[in-house]
Design a protein around this motif. Structure first.
Motif, PDB file in Angstrom:
ATOM      1  N   UNK A 137      -5.049 -28.836  71.109  1.00 43.96           N
ATOM      2  CA  UNK A 137      -4.932 -30.254  70.795  1.00 43.96           C
ATOM      3  C   UNK A 137      -3.589 -30.427  70.091  1.00 43.96           C
ATOM      4  N   UNK A 138      -2.732 -31.275  70.644  1.00 42.39           N
ATOM      5  CA  UNK A 138      -1.371 -31.341  70.111  1.00 42.39           C
ATOM      6  C   UNK A 138      -0.724 -32.671  70.471  1.00 42.39           C
ATOM      7  N   UNK A 139       0.539 -32.818  70.083  1.00 44.69           N
ATOM      8  CA  UNK A 139       1.358 -33.938  70.523  1.00 44.69           C
ATOM      9  C   UNK A 139       2.435 -33.404  71.461  1.00 44.69           C
ATOM     10  N   UNK A 156       2.872 -38.715  72.607  1.00 42.78           N
ATOM     11  CA  UNK A 156       1.454 -39.028  72.704  1.00 42.78           C
ATOM     12  C   UNK A 156       0.638 -37.793  72.334  1.00 42.78           C
ATOM     13  N   UNK A 157      -0.643 -38.008  72.096  1.00 43.43           N
ATOM     14  CA  UNK A 157      -1.557 -36.927  71.746  1.00 43.43           C
ATOM     15  C   UNK A 157      -2.341 -36.517  72.984  1.00 43.43           C
ATOM     16  N   UNK A 158      -2.681 -35.234  73.044  1.00 42.72           N
ATOM     17  CA  UNK A 158      -3.443 -34.765  74.192  1.00 42.72           C
ATOM     18  C   UNK A 158      -4.118 -33.446  73.889  1.00 42.72           C
ATOM     19  N   UNK A 159      -4.905 -32.991  74.877  1.00 40.41           N
ATOM     20  CA  UNK A 159      -5.320 -31.596  74.924  1.00 40.41           C
ATOM     21  C   UNK A 159      -4.762 -31.018  76.206  1.00 40.41           C
ATOM     22  N   UNK A 262      -5.721 -34.084  79.209  1.00 42.52           N
ATOM     23  CA  UNK A 262      -6.100 -35.490  79.039  1.00 42.52           C
ATOM     24  C   UNK A 262      -5.421 -35.997  77.780  1.00 42.52           C
ATOM     25  N   UNK A 263      -5.168 -37.301  77.707  1.00 43.07           N
ATOM     26  CA  UNK A 263      -4.310 -37.832  76.657  1.00 43.07           C
ATOM     27  C   UNK A 263      -4.882 -39.102  76.023  1.00 43.07           C
TER      28      UNK A 263
END
Length: 471
Positions: A137-139, A156-159, A262-263
């Motif tokens: 999980x990161x940006x 944006x944030x996502x995995x 996914x984001x």
């Protein structure tokens, strides 16, 4: 004099309605650097719920969470030509640090295939180390020329999941499993969102992948949005980073890999799929607040009752919030919760207390009725599930009613421009037709087999192309 609407009506200006809703529902603000965003607490609460639901599903596959650096040596990006070519226009590069020019520039993470493979090549020695399944999980940062909050932002944030397997079949099957049983289950059973599961064309697939699987959803204006993707990477990155393992037979073999992500785009999808002219409508299984209990006036008996009901609902497992801010007008508070899309409002005033009832307002179907106070606790789980299923049904009905089967490229363009999707034989379209679609800002969202399943190959007989305008 008629009261001015809080939001621009969707039918008048869908993009303006979208921006209005994100602002008024306090989901996000634009950041100080063009293309960045500040996710506000209510918006971040939605993301936290999404994270929790998906993280549990990801871990059920045997995948473990890890973290990799934000800064990646620029030299890593020259190791795989298609990958670097695909991402080059979007890269942000750090050339100075600590007041000095860096010996080697560092790329701000746009995706992590390169750095993950560098470490996979160290961690994988034997067939006993496989499969290796990692998620983070990161940006990420991709320099966006046409930003729009949640849908396309520079940061944006996502995995992102990354796996290594001993065989092609294992990697192919795992990518498909993620698509169906992690992402598909989450979209359908939590976000209450309809989707098509298909295969990307060569033009649309991820840079460096041999196959990309996608879930595509129709938004409220008929445009498509790519929700999630799962990529078969084959041995492309394994060759670039020499990621090998010692097989049972004693031979050195390259691993087979996948990546999938996914984001925070899903928050934008939530707005555009379920929102209406009164604001957001949050699926009950996702909502961080499933029910809000509002005191209409500051009567002590009323305040005591709303707090009691809040405690009883919480004890019953309902995610509840008590709004006893009677120094703020009731109408303003009701509109605020309407905008935020809380599934249920329970409104209680002195007259309701006398009658032993509460006004139950259901955000999703838009209904409002008095109900006995002593029925609230057993009633709420049932109506929350009903409203969850209603949102999914409405999403499915929208796609079904706005998808046309066509036989020519011209008809496909006409359907897409009019605000819908079109299906036509891939053999009729092909790569040349795909280029003709692009002239009208229309793309092939995915390919389906004749029976609607995900096709085994792009050129499989009977493949159907689904085309639309997209975000």
């Amino acid at each position: 004099m008629a009261k001015a609407p809080v939001l621009t009506p969707r039918a008048d200006d869908f993009p303006r309605w979208y921006q209005d809703l994100i602002n008024k529902a306090e989901l996000a603000d634009n950041g100080p650097v063009r293309g960045t965003m500040v996710i506000r607490p209510y918006g971040y609460g939605l993301w936290e719920r999404m994270q929790a639901e998906m993280d549990a599903r990801i871990k059920e596959t045997g995948t473990q969470n890890a973290y990799f650096p934000l800064l990646i040596p620029q030299s890593y990006f020259v190791k795989e030509a298609d990958h670097v070519e695909g991402f080059a226009p979007e890269l942000a590069v750090v050339t100075h640090g600590g007041g000095k020019e860096l010996e080697e520039p560092a790329v701000v993470r746009p995706t992590s295939e390169m750095i993950v493979n560098d470490y996979f090549s160290k961690w994988v020695q034997s067939y006993r180390d496989l499969p290796l399944r990692i998620n983070q999980w990161a940006n990420v940062v991709r320099w966006e020329l046409r930003p729009r909050l949640f849908l396309r932002t520079t940061e944006f944030l996502w995995q992102e999941g990354h796996t290594a397997h001993a065989t092609y079949e294992e990697s192919r099957d795992f990518a498909a499993h993620i698509q169906r049983h992690v992402y598909g289950d989450f979209l359908e059973n939590v976000l209450a969102m309809d989707f098509l599961s298909g295969r990307k064309t060569a033009k649309e697939r991820f840079a460096g992948a041999v196959n990309t699987l996608t879930l595509e959803s129709m938004m409220g204006d008929g445009k498509a949005l790519q929700m999630v993707t799962s990529h078969e990477l084959g041995q492309i990155f394994a060759k670039a980073f020499n990621t090998r393992y010692l097989s049972k037979e004693g031979t050195q073999e390259l691993v087979w890999q996948t990546s999938w992500g996914s984001t925070t785009r899903m928050i934008g999808a939530l707005v555009m799929t379920h929102g209406d002219d009164n604001g957001l409508r949050v699926p009950p299984r996702l909502a961080q607040i499933q029910a809000v209990v509002l005191a209409i006036k500051g009567d002590e008996a009323v305040l005591a009752k709303v707090r009691e009901i809040g405690d009883r609902l919480k004890a019953a497992g309902i995610r509840v919030h008590v709004d006893d801010r009677t120094d703020t007008p009731f109408g303003r508070r009701a509109v605020d919760w309407e905008l935020k899309g809380v599934p249920v409002r329970i409104e209680i005033g002195p007259r309701d207390l006398e009658n032993g009832t509460a006004m139950l307002t259901r955000r999703i179907p838009g209904s409002k009725e008095p109900v006995p106070l002593d029925t609230l606790v057993p009633l709420l789980p049932t109506i929350l599930e009903e409203d969850q299923h209603l949102l999914l049904r409405q999403s499915r009905e929208r796609r079904a009613s706005r998808t046309a089967d066509v036989s020519t490229i011209e008809e496909a363009v006409e359907a897409a421009v009019a605000g819908g999707w079109a299906r036509l034989p891939w053999a009729t379209l092909g790569e040349e037709g795909e280029a003709r679609l692009a002239e009208h800002a229309v793309t092939v969202r995915c390919l389906l087999a004749e029976d609607g399943a995900v096709p085994d190959a792009e050129d499989a007989p009977g493949n159907v192309a689904v085309v639309a305008r997209a975000y």
